[in-house]
Design a protein around this motif. Structure first.
Motif, PDB file in Angstrom:
ATOM      1  N   VAL A  43       0.860  -1.186   0.000  1.00  0.00           N
ATOM      2  CA  VAL A  43       0.000   0.000   0.000  1.00  0.00           C
ATOM      3  C   VAL A  43       0.897   1.237   0.000  1.00  0.00           C
ATOM      4  CG1 VAL A  43      -1.847   1.240   1.201  1.00  0.00           C
ATOM      5  CG2 VAL A  43      -1.739  -1.270   1.308  1.00  0.00           C
ATOM      6  N   ARG A  44       0.587   2.204  -0.830  1.00  0.00           N
ATOM      7  CA  ARG A  44       1.387   3.439  -0.908  1.00  0.00           C
ATOM      8  C   ARG A  44       0.809   4.449   0.095  1.00  0.00           C
ATOM      9  NH1 ARG A  44       3.476   2.516  -6.250  1.00  0.00           N
ATOM     10  NH2 ARG A  44       3.504   0.235  -6.388  1.00  0.00           N
ATOM     11  N   TYR A  45       1.168   4.302   1.365  1.00  0.00           N
ATOM     12  CA  TYR A  45       0.558   5.083   2.445  1.00  0.00           C
ATOM     13  C   TYR A  45       0.813   6.586   2.296  1.00  0.00           C
ATOM     14  CZ  TYR A  45      -0.074   0.567   4.678  1.00  0.00           C
ATOM     15  OH  TYR A  45      -0.438  -0.728   4.950  1.00  0.00           O
ATOM     16  N   LEU A  46       1.906   6.935   1.670  1.00  0.00           N
ATOM     17  CA  LEU A  46       2.225   8.353   1.512  1.00  0.00           C
ATOM     18  C   LEU A  46       1.172   9.074   0.669  1.00  0.00           C
ATOM     19  CD1 LEU A  46       4.410  10.445   2.223  1.00  0.00           C
ATOM     20  CD2 LEU A  46       5.506   9.903   0.035  1.00  0.00           C
ATOM     21  N   HIS A  47       0.421   8.324  -0.129  1.00  0.00           N
ATOM     22  CA  HIS A  47      -0.561   8.922  -1.030  1.00  0.00           C
ATOM     23  C   HIS A  47      -1.996   8.686  -0.547  1.00  0.00           C
ATOM     24  CE1 HIS A  47       2.838   9.744  -3.525  1.00  0.00           C
ATOM     25  NE2 HIS A  47       3.144   8.465  -3.574  1.00  0.00           N
ATOM     26  N   ILE A  48      -2.144   8.404   0.746  1.00  0.00           N
ATOM     27  CA  ILE A  48      -3.456   8.322   1.385  1.00  0.00           C
ATOM     28  C   ILE A  48      -3.695   9.635   2.129  1.00  0.00           C
ATOM     29  CG2 ILE A  48      -4.770   7.196   3.233  1.00  0.00           C
ATOM     30  CD1 ILE A  48      -3.553   4.578   2.451  1.00  0.00           C
ATOM     31  N   GLU A  49      -4.921  10.123   2.096  1.00  0.00           N
ATOM     32  CA  GLU A  49      -5.240  11.356   2.809  1.00  0.00           C
ATOM     33  C   GLU A  49      -4.871  11.218   4.286  1.00  0.00           C
ATOM     34  OE1 GLU A  49      -9.341  12.122   2.233  1.00  0.00           O
ATOM     35  OE2 GLU A  49      -9.168  12.414   0.079  1.00  0.00           O
TER      36      GLU A  49
END
Length: 427
Positions: free
Chosen positions: A229-235
């Protein structure tokens, strides 16, 4: 006096095509000169060397090469049904593929270098692959190590991720298959949805292992897949809300992510993938302000807006005002005059900065072709109590330009005002 019948006896060869005669040879075992012991059940299957060596270089090496096997030949890794389907194709050039046989037949055809049959399996799969079947096909292909079929299935799932990652069949996949999907840079779905999909899989895996679905156990069964999961690109609101609450992602990872985004700290552990997927949808906002007065005539109301894109993009959905009594949206999406989608969808929960607007996410992203006119239409049977005013007609974000235009399908919405605040698009 009865005249004796002097015609030749009706033998099985008479009046038959070559394919039919060879099929009878296979079925009857007449003239067979090689026997295979097949599958876990060790069933005996008879065949004819001449046919096999003429159709497969592997059978040629097995039966006539310098290392040719003598006596009965054991084939433990192919089921009797699959082996018989392979033989029937070698004898007759005919195959009756089904959803349950295509992957094992493909694997057998690949093993024995029957390349035309390999192509037939790939064609069958490409024509019959659907969202409902994709995960089952992928798991079968993984089990038999059919790499090219795995690639086909993964690509299909990636292209249709919005629908497939929400299905129960996705949670039935093994961890290796889950990882192949969720690590893809081309995955056409938001990171929030990727996270929710892997958590649903973890819960299902805990159930399969008969262990408690605790945060620690979910983290353990996911292993490194948690970090696809690309957490940096989650709000950040979702990161600090749902993800913190789940306690599956480690606290130090969340601290690193917040430091990176808030404090301009470029340092992040390598396991936290910072790369943005190529198709994360962006909001193309029409920038209007929300007016709270009656908009529409009551009864049947259709509000629509048309648009063109400067490049090929994907439409993931659009914004919709919480207006009237209905929480769901009756929608249509047109390409020129062709209706591509007609559905009823629930609005997602609004963002803090736009409390009157919810995302309407399509089951499958729609490819928007540059220069073509597309139209989004909302249908309502109620008075619409909110609408936009002073909208802009053209939006440019990075390399994508969206030009809006009036739609003849609309009652009152146009490029200046209306009911669709933004589009969710990605290149």
């Amino acid at each position: 006096m009865t005249t004796p019948d002097l015609s030749p006896p009706s033998d099985w060869q008479v009046g038959k095509t070559l394919s039919e005669s060879f099929d009878h040879l296979l079925t009857s075992g007449i003239g067979s000169d090689v026997t295979f012991i097949v599958g876990e059940e060790k069933n005996r299957v008879s065949a004819h060397k001449l046919v096999l060596i003429s159709r497969s270089p592997v059978f040629f090496a097995m039966l006539e090469g310098p290392m040719a096997e003598k006596g009965e030949i054991t084939i433990p890794d192919i089921s009797t049904q699959t082996f018989q389907l392979l033989l029937r194709y070698l004898y007759t050039d005919k195959i009756d593929l089904t959803d349950s046989t295509v992957v094992p037949v493909f694997n057998a055809a690949r093993k024995y270098c029957v390349n035309i049959l390999v192509s037939l399996c790939e064609t069958f799969l490409s024509k019959t692959l659907t969202a409902d079947k994709a995960c089952a096909f992928l798991e079968q292909a993984h089990v038999v190590m059919a790499n090219s079929l795995q690639d086909v299935c993964v690509q299909f799932i990636v292209e249709n991720a919005t629908a497939i990652l929400q299905m129960l069949t996705f949670t039935d996949l093994c961890l290796d298959c889950i990882t192949r999907v969720t690590e893809s840079d081309d995955l056409k779905i938001t990171e929030k949805s990727v996270y929710e999909a892997v958590i649903r899989w973890a819960e299902a895996e805990c159930s399969r292992q008969n262990i408690e679905a605790s945060a620690e156990n979910k983290r353990d069964v996911l292993g490194d897949t948690l970090y696809t999961v690309r957490y940096l690109h989650i709000e950040e609101e979702y990161l600090l809300g749902r993800i913190c609450s789940d306690k599956i992602l480690r606290a130090e990872d969340i601290i690193d992510l917040v430091n990176h985004s808030r404090n301009d700290n470029p340092s992040l552990p390598g396991k936290l993938n910072t790369k943005r997927r190529l198709v994360i949808p962006q909001i193309f906002d029409r920038k209007g302000w929300i007016a709270s007065d009656i908009f529409g005539y009551g009864g049947t109301v259709d509000e629509a807006i048309s648009f063109k894109s400067s490049v090929d993009v994907y439409l993931f959905g659009f914004g919709s005002l919480f207006s009237g009594k209905q929480g769901s949206v009756n929608l249509k999406v047109f390409e020129e005059d062709e209706c591509l989608v007609e559905a009823t969808k629930e609005r997602e929960q609004p963002r803090p900065e736009t409390p009157d607007i919810g995302d309407v996410v399509l089951d499958t992203p729609i490819k928007i072709h540059a220069g073509k006119t597309y139209t989004i239409l909302e249908h309502s049977n109620d008075y619409l109590k909110k609408h936009l005013e002073n909208c802009i007609a053209k939006i440019t974000h990075q390399y994508i330009t969206i030009a809006f235009s009036n739609s003849p399908r609309s009652n009152q919405s146009d490029i200046r005002k209306g009911h669709i605040p933004y589009l969710l698009l990605s290149g």
